[in-house]
Design an enzyme around this catalytic site. Sequence first.
Site, PDB file in Angstrom:
ATOM      1  N   THR A  81      -1.216  27.698 -33.175  1.00 23.89           N
ATOM      2  CA  THR A  81      -1.981  28.697 -33.010  1.00 23.89           C
ATOM      3  C   THR A  81      -3.249  28.285 -31.971  1.00 23.89           C
ATOM      4  O   THR A  81      -3.442  29.047 -30.881  1.00 23.89           O
ATOM      5  CB  THR A  81      -2.686  29.259 -33.893  1.00 23.89           C
ATOM      6  OG1 THR A  81      -1.808  29.632 -35.209  1.00 23.89           O
ATOM      7  CG2 THR A  81      -3.510  30.578 -33.664  1.00 23.89           C
ATOM      8  N   HIS A 196       2.802  33.652 -41.958  1.00 26.16           N
ATOM      9  CA  HIS A 196       2.543  32.418 -41.729  1.00 26.16           C
ATOM     10  C   HIS A 196       3.667  31.781 -42.663  1.00 26.16           C
ATOM     11  O   HIS A 196       3.795  31.878 -43.679  1.00 26.16           O
ATOM     12  CB  HIS A 196       1.534  31.850 -41.847  1.00 26.16           C
ATOM     13  CG  HIS A 196       0.999  30.430 -41.321  1.00 26.16           C
ATOM     14  ND1 HIS A 196       1.427  29.190 -41.890  1.00 26.16           N
ATOM     15  CD2 HIS A 196       0.402  29.899 -40.099  1.00 26.16           C
ATOM     16  CE1 HIS A 196       1.316  28.209 -41.366  1.00 26.16           C
ATOM     17  NE2 HIS A 196       0.600  28.675 -40.102  1.00 26.16           N
ATOM     18  N   HIS A 256       3.534  31.666 -31.245  1.00 27.55           N
ATOM     19  CA  HIS A 256       4.699  30.658 -31.239  1.00 27.55           C
ATOM     20  C   HIS A 256       5.690  30.711 -32.191  1.00 27.55           C
ATOM     21  O   HIS A 256       5.533  31.986 -32.985  1.00 27.55           O
ATOM     22  CB  HIS A 256       4.031  29.254 -31.618  1.00 27.55           C
ATOM     23  CG  HIS A 256       3.376  29.181 -32.849  1.00 27.55           C
ATOM     24  ND1 HIS A 256       3.945  29.316 -34.261  1.00 27.55           N
ATOM     25  CD2 HIS A 256       1.927  29.345 -33.257  1.00 27.55           C
ATOM     26  CE1 HIS A 256       2.852  29.346 -35.199  1.00 27.55           C
ATOM     27  NE2 HIS A 256       1.667  29.306 -34.650  1.00 27.55           N
TER      28      HIS A 256
HETATM   29  C1  GP9 Z   1      -4.859  28.984 -39.308  1.00 29.29           C
HETATM   30  C2  GP9 Z   1      -3.970  29.899 -38.473  1.00 29.29           C
HETATM   31  C3  GP9 Z   1      -2.522  29.469 -38.309  1.00 29.29           C
HETATM   32  O1  GP9 Z   1      -6.106  29.249 -39.027  1.00 29.29           O
HETATM   33  O2  GP9 Z   1      -4.499  29.794 -36.918  1.00 29.29           O
HETATM   34  O3  GP9 Z   1      -2.281  28.041 -37.857  1.00 29.29           O
HETATM   35  P1  GP9 Z   1      -1.019  27.563 -37.333  1.00 29.29           P
HETATM   36  O4  GP9 Z   1      -0.278  26.561 -38.289  1.00 29.29           O
HETATM   37  O5  GP9 Z   1      -0.070  28.746 -36.698  1.00 29.29           O
HETATM   38  O6  GP9 Z   1      -1.402  26.796 -36.058  1.00 29.29           O
HETATM   39 MN    MN Z   2       0.176  30.405 -35.471  1.00 26.74          MN
END
Ligand code: GP9
Ligand code: MN
Length: 405
Positions: A81, A196, A256
Amino acid sequence: DETEIMEINKYTKGKQKQANQSELHGMAKNKNVVLVFLESTQSFVIDKQIDNQEVTPFLNKLKNESLYFSNFYHQTAQGKTSDAEFIIDNSLYPLPGGSVFVRRPQNEYYSLPHILKEQGYYSASFHGNDAQFWNRSVMYETLGYDQFFSKEYFEVNEDNSVNYGIKDIPFLEQSIPYLQTLPQPFYSKMLTLTNHFPYLLDPEDQFIEEANTSQGVVNRYFTTVRYEDEAIKTFFEQIKDTDLYKDSMFVLIGDHYGISRNYYDALEEVLEMPITQTGHVELQKVPLIIHIPGMEGQVINKVGGQVDLRTTILDLLGIEEEKETVAFGTSLLSENHKNLVIFRDGSFATAHHIFSEGECLSKSTGEKVKRNKCTPYFDQVQRELNYSDKVVFGDLLKFLTNDRK
Ligand code: GP9
Ligand code: MN
């Protein structure tokens, strides 16, 4: 040093001059920019059905009333992210290893909040996780954000959170009153979180059946994407009840991939086709939807990536960067945008070809083709990754920014 930055600046300035403006230039002049990050969302979920149920019913409709970019790829590496955030705000590439947010937070950057501030914009980021995650609280200062609404600004309890934190529906819902207090025009970035890995969901948030493969991660992915879609729908419904809707341009983007190679056996079952070498690259496509209320829908087929988004946004806002800088992106709306997306590992995609693992391949057949279909791009690909790394590792932008203070 200074000679290096002059050379790099000259290169990207040349690119910009060719393709930073389109027929839609200034179409969203003075509008707020509401950027919504769709966590781990890949393009294959768009218009996809599981058991005759759409995975993204809202996005499928919204894209028809928006600019929809059908050949748009993420360009992130290990910083996930945070890489997406970095690329989009700076029009630079991520680092070959680690996250720029963690490794180079004290550099000078001429990022989107800085550029917009010169036009009277206020910038804020919204995210339900701890402020320190990915070193955001530090890096956001550097990037010029005026405010960061992190976890502590939200009412979070056991009922309204799952996995990494507050669920997307309450997160976006609780963000609206904050949005209404921001000075306008503003640039706000909303980072969603529910979709996620490992894609956990409470039963009451499951709007479609899980997919039916051998891997729970893949099966659940579709249900968490469906939840995210519901959250975006709710957000739009609620924001339409405020004055903000007509005064804003909405940019929805996948940060992503969500399904890694480890799960391709199961993903093949859902996609009902083998995932080939070119297929893997094509799976790096992420949704990009730009919604300007009142504007007619249009599909943009240009091949591009996250590095192009800032220039595209500035094109729509009708804004020129006032200071000398380095920006690798060009406007995806410009006729002159060259069909090319460069990935961090040196692979790339053009309109008809993919260069991956040292091989030049046809996009349509997946077969190896004559190398000379790819060689014309080699110099540019290496040059851009190289230049970008020099800028970040050498903190080179500071040599251009002296007049900025
Ligand atoms: C956590 C969020 C997700 O704050 O940005 O993180 P990622 O694992 O997708 O980089
Ligand atoms: Mn992410």
